[in-house]
Structure formats: C-alpha cells, structure tokens
Design a protein around this motif. Sequence first.
Motif, PDB file in Angstrom:
ATOM      1  N   LEU A   1      40.012  73.055  10.340  1.00 33.36           N
ATOM      2  CA  LEU A   1      39.112  72.797   9.236  1.00 33.36           C
ATOM      3  C   LEU A   1      37.748  72.303   9.710  1.00 33.36           C
ATOM      4  O   LEU A   1      36.782  72.312   8.955  1.00 33.36           O
ATOM      5  CB  LEU A   1      39.732  71.787   8.271  1.00 33.36           C
ATOM      6  N   CYS A   2      37.671  71.895  10.972  1.00 36.79           N
ATOM      7  CA  CYS A   2      36.403  71.442  11.546  1.00 36.79           C
ATOM      8  C   CYS A   2      35.554  72.602  12.066  1.00 36.79           C
ATOM      9  O   CYS A   2      34.516  72.370  12.690  1.00 36.79           O
ATOM     10  CB  CYS A   2      36.655  70.467  12.702  1.00 36.79           C
ATOM     11  N   HIS A   3      35.970  73.837  11.823  1.00 41.32           N
ATOM     12  CA  HIS A   3      35.293  74.963  12.481  1.00 41.32           C
ATOM     13  C   HIS A   3      33.797  75.063  12.187  1.00 41.32           C
ATOM     14  O   HIS A   3      33.055  75.559  13.035  1.00 41.32           O
ATOM     15  CB  HIS A   3      35.999  76.283  12.132  1.00 41.32           C
ATOM     16  N   PRO A   4      33.278  74.597  11.004  1.00 43.03           N
ATOM     17  CA  PRO A   4      31.829  74.674  10.831  1.00 43.03           C
ATOM     18  C   PRO A   4      31.057  73.912  11.912  1.00 43.03           C
ATOM     19  O   PRO A   4      29.952  74.309  12.297  1.00 43.03           O
ATOM     20  CB  PRO A   4      31.601  74.052   9.447  1.00 43.03           C
ATOM     21  N   SER A   5      31.654  72.826  12.410  1.00 39.74           N
ATOM     22  CA  SER A   5      30.990  72.023  13.432  1.00 39.74           C
ATOM     23  C   SER A   5      31.307  72.478  14.851  1.00 39.74           C
ATOM     24  O   SER A   5      30.756  71.931  15.810  1.00 39.74           O
ATOM     25  CB  SER A   5      31.402  70.550  13.276  1.00 39.74           C
ATOM     26  N   LEU A   6      32.179  73.487  14.986  1.00 38.77           N
ATOM     27  CA  LEU A   6      32.677  73.876  16.313  1.00 38.77           C
ATOM     28  C   LEU A   6      32.389  75.327  16.677  1.00 38.77           C
ATOM     29  O   LEU A   6      32.551  75.706  17.841  1.00 38.77           O
ATOM     30  CB  LEU A   6      34.202  73.652  16.372  1.00 38.77           C
ATOM     31  N   TRP A   7      31.963  76.129  15.714  1.00 36.44           N
ATOM     32  CA  TRP A   7      31.916  77.576  15.897  1.00 36.44           C
ATOM     33  C   TRP A   7      31.087  77.998  17.100  1.00 36.44           C
ATOM     34  O   TRP A   7      31.368  79.012  17.738  1.00 36.44           O
ATOM     35  CB  TRP A   7      31.388  78.246  14.630  1.00 36.44           C
ATOM     36  N   ARG A   8      30.078  77.200  17.460  1.00 36.81           N
ATOM     37  CA  ARG A   8      29.258  77.550  18.619  1.00 36.81           C
ATOM     38  C   ARG A   8      29.402  76.566  19.765  1.00 36.81           C
ATOM     39  O   ARG A   8      29.002  76.845  20.892  1.00 36.81           O
ATOM     40  CB  ARG A   8      27.787  77.646  18.202  1.00 36.81           C
ATOM     41  N   GLN A   9      29.973  75.415  19.486  1.00 36.88           N
ATOM     42  CA  GLN A   9      30.071  74.377  20.503  1.00 36.88           C
ATOM     43  C   GLN A   9      31.051  74.741  21.611  1.00 36.88           C
ATOM     44  O   GLN A   9      30.813  74.438  22.790  1.00 36.88           O
ATOM     45  CB  GLN A   9      30.493  73.042  19.863  1.00 36.88           C
ATOM     46  N   ASN A  10      32.168  75.370  21.256  1.00 39.18           N
ATOM     47  CA  ASN A  10      33.231  75.579  22.242  1.00 39.18           C
ATOM     48  C   ASN A  10      32.755  76.344  23.466  1.00 39.18           C
ATOM     49  O   ASN A  10      33.180  76.063  24.592  1.00 39.18           O
ATOM     50  CB  ASN A  10      34.419  76.297  21.604  1.00 39.18           C
ATOM     51  N   GLY A  11      31.881  77.312  23.261  1.00 36.08           N
ATOM     52  CA  GLY A  11      31.382  78.093  24.391  1.00 36.08           C
ATOM     53  C   GLY A  11      30.523  77.303  25.342  1.00 36.08           C
ATOM     54  O   GLY A  11      30.275  77.746  26.475  1.00 36.08           O
ATOM     55  N   GLN A  12      30.079  76.118  24.909  1.00 35.47           N
ATOM     56  CA  GLN A  12      29.223  75.275  25.737  1.00 35.47           C
ATOM     57  C   GLN A  12      29.990  74.150  26.440  1.00 35.47           C
ATOM     58  O   GLN A  12      29.409  73.442  27.270  1.00 35.47           O
ATOM     59  CB  GLN A  12      28.130  74.631  24.857  1.00 35.47           C
ATOM     60  N   LEU A  13      31.268  73.999  26.112  1.00 30.26           N
ATOM     61  CA  LEU A  13      32.037  72.890  26.682  1.00 30.26           C
ATOM     62  C   LEU A  13      32.515  73.234  28.085  1.00 30.26           C
ATOM     63  O   LEU A  13      33.005  74.344  28.338  1.00 30.26           O
ATOM     64  CB  LEU A  13      33.234  72.558  25.775  1.00 30.26           C
ATOM     65  N   GLU A  14      32.419  72.265  28.999  1.00 28.73           N
ATOM     66  CA  GLU A  14      32.766  72.488  30.397  1.00 28.73           C
ATOM     67  C   GLU A  14      33.947  71.652  30.872  1.00 28.73           C
ATOM     68  O   GLU A  14      34.647  72.042  31.803  1.00 28.73           O
ATOM     69  CB  GLU A  14      31.552  72.183  31.287  1.00 28.73           C
ATOM     70  N   LYS A  15      34.196  70.514  30.226  1.00 24.14           N
ATOM     71  CA  LYS A  15      35.153  69.564  30.779  1.00 24.14           C
ATOM     72  C   LYS A  15      36.601  69.734  30.302  1.00 24.14           C
ATOM     73  O   LYS A  15      37.531  69.481  31.083  1.00 24.14           O
ATOM     74  CB  LYS A  15      34.673  68.135  30.500  1.00 24.14           C
ATOM     75  N   PRO A  16      36.857  70.138  29.059  1.00 24.85           N
ATOM     76  CA  PRO A  16      38.276  70.280  28.654  1.00 24.85           C
ATOM     77  C   PRO A  16      38.986  71.355  29.461  1.00 24.85           C
ATOM     78  O   PRO A  16      38.415  72.408  29.762  1.00 24.85           O
ATOM     79  CB  PRO A  16      38.172  70.677  27.177  1.00 24.85           C
ATOM     80  N   GLY A  17      40.258  71.109  29.783  1.00 21.46           N
ATOM     81  CA  GLY A  17      41.022  72.102  30.524  1.00 21.46           C
ATOM     82  C   GLY A  17      41.343  73.322  29.687  1.00 21.46           C
ATOM     83  O   GLY A  17      41.356  74.451  30.182  1.00 21.46           O
ATOM     84  N   ALA A  18      41.619  73.114  28.400  1.00 17.43           N
ATOM     85  CA  ALA A  18      41.904  74.208  27.474  1.00 17.43           C
ATOM     86  C   ALA A  18      41.537  73.740  26.075  1.00 17.43           C
ATOM     87  O   ALA A  18      41.532  72.542  25.779  1.00 17.43           O
ATOM     88  CB  ALA A  18      43.371  74.609  27.535  1.00 17.43           C
ATOM     89  N   ILE A  19      41.221  74.698  25.208  1.00 13.72           N
ATOM     90  CA  ILE A  19      40.885  74.400  23.815  1.00 13.72           C
ATOM     91  C   ILE A  19      41.902  75.107  22.926  1.00 13.72           C
ATOM     92  O   ILE A  19      42.084  76.321  23.005  1.00 13.72           O
ATOM     93  CB  ILE A  19      39.456  74.862  23.463  1.00 13.72           C
TER      94      ILE A  19
END
Length: 368
Positions: free
Chosen positions: A79-97
């Motif tokens: 449900l948080c996807h409006p705030s995440l739709w472009r952010q995930n491609g920029q994340l470097e530290k999480p091992g998996a999403i």
Amino acid sequence: MSTDTSMHVGLVIYGDLGATSGGFRYDRQLVSYLRDQGDTVDVISLPWRSYPRGLLDGVTPSIRAKLDRPVDVLVQDGLCHPSLWRQNGQLEKPGAIVTLIHHLRSDDPTERFGRMFRPFERRYLESVDAAISTSQFTRTRACELTSGLDRKPTLVAPPAGRTEGAAVTLERVRKRATTGPLRVVYVGNVVPRKDPKTLLAAIARGHPERDWELTVVGSHDAEPDYAPSVVTAATEYGIDDRVAFTGAIDTPELEAILERSHVCCVPSRYEAFGMVYLEAMEYGVVPIAGSVGGAGEFVEHGHNGFVVEPGDEGGIAAHLQALDDQRGRLARMGERALVTARQHPTWGESMSDIRAFLGKQSDGEQDV
C-alpha cells in the motif's frame, strides 16, 4: 542468510503499526513473529499522503535515505507503493526487496482514480525482487498487472483469525441457531468498498414480515462524508429500529456480538482476502461474502457460507430468508464454518512460511 541464523529485516509501512485495520494486524503479527525468532526488525514508517503527494515522495531524497539501510531483506507493505515506485531502483544497501501485497489499489472499484494508479503500482511491482500475497486471488491479479512478476519468487501466506481456531463449541452453534430472531452482523469500517448500503437494502426486503436484527460494527471515521448517509439509509428504509450502529468497539465487545450472531454479512465490492469472514467463522457464524477477492478460497458457497455478486441485495435477502426459515440448515452451515476455521492455517504457520521465504531471498535464491 539461512533462517537457522537471525536476519535483519526492514518493514516499510505508512503511519502507525498500531492502526486497527486487518493489514496492520497482519504486519504486527509478522514483526512479533520475526522478533520472537531472534531477528532484528526495523519498522520504517512513512507519512500518510494523498496519492499525488505520495508520488512526489517517490522521488524525494529524504524518503530514499530512510529506506536505504543495510538490512538482509527490506519488506514493503504494498500500500506504500506511491512513495516507493521510483525509490527501489535507487536503493543500494538492502540485500533484497520483497513486497507484501495486502490489497491492489488499482484493482479497487471504489477508488475514483484507480486506473490512474495502475502505471505506478505496476512500476512498483516491477522494482521488487519477490512478492508475498495474502491470497491466491491477489497473487494472480498482481501477476496479471505486472509482466514478469510470475517469474519472480512469490508466496501466498493467508492471515489467520482472532482466536486461530474455534471460539465456541459445536453445541453452542447448534443451540444458537434455534433461538430468537435472525441476528446479522456487519464488521468493518463504514466505507463504500464494503458496501453496507446493499446490506441495509437486503434487510429492508424482509421488513416488516421478518424480524431480522442487524448490528453494524465499525468506525465511521474512515469515510466521514459517507458514513452518515448509511445511517440515514436505515431510517429511509424504515428499519432504523432493527439496526444498531456501534461505531468502533473494543475486542471483548466484538467477540460478544459475534458469539450471539447467526450471520456475518459484509457484501464488499472488493476484498483481497476478507479476514472478517474467517473471524466470524471462528464463532460458527455463517458468512455472506463478496465474490470479488479472496473470500472464495475458504468460503464455499452453500456449504459453510455464501458468496454474492457486488450489489446483489436480492441474493442476500434470499440467503437470509432461507437461513431464517431453515434453522437446521443454519446450524449445519455454522458447524461447517467452525470446522473451516479450525482447519485454516494459524498465524504461526503463515509467519513461519514468510520467514523461510525471506531467508531464501536474503540468500539470493530464486525459487518461484
């Protein structure tokens, strides 16, 4: 990282984890279970926004900074996807999403601009490494929306109810079926998606010949412009003396209402899983569920409950009349509902499945 050892998990939600909806209860169960297994869980709360404002958070550096942390797995409430739709491609530290899909907003027929949400929800789902859904229905719909999601690891982990089994005895269900007027309960926020007005119209079809009683349990605050019209509708139908609106109530009071009810009817126009139906079945209460969503995965029409098309007030009225006239059938269906609740996966079983799934994603395993 194997689940034989501890994991560091981030869980992304909107607002307060203590909120009362079923989705938040699911999230709380997950956090509690993981911590009980020795895992570290960071709850990452993002601010509730209007949908357009949330999309701006999708490109905001301060949001990215909250998300980009060295966890084994970053679990995101879908449900948080409006705030995440472009952010995930920029994340470097999480091992998996991994996304946890309770409810596809673009699927909801009561979302006025739902079709406009679709490209952003699709892009969000394309950005994750794996997906957890609360029903097979939701998994299927997510895969239909998003090309390639069915080739990524996915898991269906249904929620459990409140008591995780039977809350009353078979003898209690049989005895209750023979006593008093037919008592119907609606449990849920008073919102258009759950369509309480169709239920009121069905109750009105039995008036004045039938002495059915309806209790509407749920907050009026979620849609404050809509809820008063539901109360007004009961008066306009001439059944206000048969309908009690409790508003939000605490758990013991809800349990007492379920224990004395015969039928739980929430004729939702869309319900990704439908926890309320399972919770009612724990009390041997016969559910009448909406057909669009996951309820049909455990509510078997005519056996342990009924499944109705959106807006089918005539169908609801016919089912209520049949159960009122045939109290033996009411008892048998209540007994079968109770058995279904006993056999349904527990919270511990579903959360264990999720933990094993998250462990595979942190290890980089790609089993679909």
